[in-house]
Design an enzyme around this catalytic site. Sequence first.
Site, PDB file in Angstrom:
ATOM      1  N   GLY A  17     -11.385  28.770  -7.012  1.00 48.91           N
ATOM      2  CA  GLY A  17     -11.229  28.916  -8.453  1.00 48.91           C
ATOM      3  C   GLY A  17     -12.072  30.068  -8.957  1.00 48.91           C
ATOM      4  O   GLY A  17     -12.718  30.780  -8.180  1.00 48.91           O
ATOM      5  N   LYS A  23     -17.190  25.034  -8.393  1.00 47.28           N
ATOM      6  CA  LYS A  23     -16.858  24.998  -6.955  1.00 47.28           C
ATOM      7  C   LYS A  23     -18.035  24.493  -6.129  1.00 47.28           C
ATOM      8  O   LYS A  23     -17.872  23.605  -5.282  1.00 47.28           O
ATOM      9  CB  LYS A  23     -16.451  26.395  -6.477  1.00 47.28           C
ATOM     10  CG  LYS A  23     -15.246  26.975  -7.197  1.00 47.28           C
ATOM     11  CD  LYS A  23     -14.884  28.346  -6.678  1.00 47.28           C
ATOM     12  CE  LYS A  23     -15.977  29.374  -6.883  1.00 47.28           C
ATOM     13  NZ  LYS A  23     -16.301  29.608  -8.306  1.00 47.28           N
ATOM     14  N   GLU A  91     -19.570  30.402  -0.858  1.00 44.18           N
ATOM     15  CA  GLU A  91     -19.293  31.839  -1.054  1.00 44.18           C
ATOM     16  C   GLU A  91     -18.493  32.395   0.131  1.00 44.18           C
ATOM     17  O   GLU A  91     -18.762  33.490   0.633  1.00 44.18           O
ATOM     18  CB  GLU A  91     -20.602  32.614  -1.247  1.00 44.18           C
ATOM     19  CG  GLU A  91     -21.465  32.114  -2.389  1.00 44.18           C
ATOM     20  CD  GLU A  91     -20.794  32.218  -3.754  1.00 44.18           C
ATOM     21  OE1 GLU A  91     -19.798  32.957  -3.882  1.00 44.18           O
ATOM     22  OE2 GLU A  91     -21.269  31.535  -4.687  1.00 44.18           O
ATOM     23  N   CYS A 182      -6.218  36.008 -21.846  1.00 43.70           N
ATOM     24  CA  CYS A 182      -7.407  36.735 -22.299  1.00 43.70           C
ATOM     25  C   CYS A 182      -8.020  37.615 -21.211  1.00 43.70           C
ATOM     26  O   CYS A 182      -8.952  38.374 -21.492  1.00 43.70           O
ATOM     27  CB  CYS A 182      -8.469  35.744 -22.782  1.00 43.70           C
ATOM     28  SG  CYS A 182      -7.958  34.766 -24.219  1.00 43.70           S
TER      29      CYS A 182
END
Length: 220
Positions: A17, A23, A91, A182
């Site tokens: 995400g 996460k 990561e 956006c």
Amino acid sequence: MHFFQGRSSGWIEVICGPMFSGKTEEMIRRVRLALIAKQRVQIFKHAADTRYAMDFITSHAAQQFECQNMPTSSGIIELVRDQTRVVAIDEVQFFDDAIVDVAQKMADRGVRVICAGLDQDYRGRPFGPMPQLLAVADFVAKQQAICMACGGLATKSQRLTAEESQVVVGAGEIYEARCRSCFDPDLSVVRQASRAAAPLAAVADVRRVENEPALRPVAR
């Protein structure tokens, strides 16, 4: 999420995400449950993540778990002990493409592999090995954040600075979560606002000078 393990097999879970979608928090939650079940757990993260403590995975909500830093994926499988039942990798988008084979080998050995990372970079493109990892994963959880511009569901990571490198490590000072509407990877709105503000600032300077009282000679 329920897992039904057969034949002592392992599997791969991917939590992905945008920034600020929880996460790492979700990974920590799953690790805690594994520890409650008295399973041996090892945690790794990529050495590029220098935002918080080097030897901990840390969520934006300040939840922490001790981990091992790895600059490449090849070193992970060498450090996984025979008794380890769960391996968590945070990561994961920063690792090289070989992380996919590493995860598959560990899963084939009966290890539950939990990976967490960004699925898209700051331009909304697939990030590093994530597409291949998502393809071979047995379970995928796609997290959403809250759009900082409109309050909707966010799936993108908006970079707020002009750097063009794919990897720029940072948190709230550099990134915001944004929804698709956006999301502005080219910072076009910011640039338009800057261009519009420039002539207004010039007019304001002129008016300020015009309104300043003229200097009068001092009588001697």
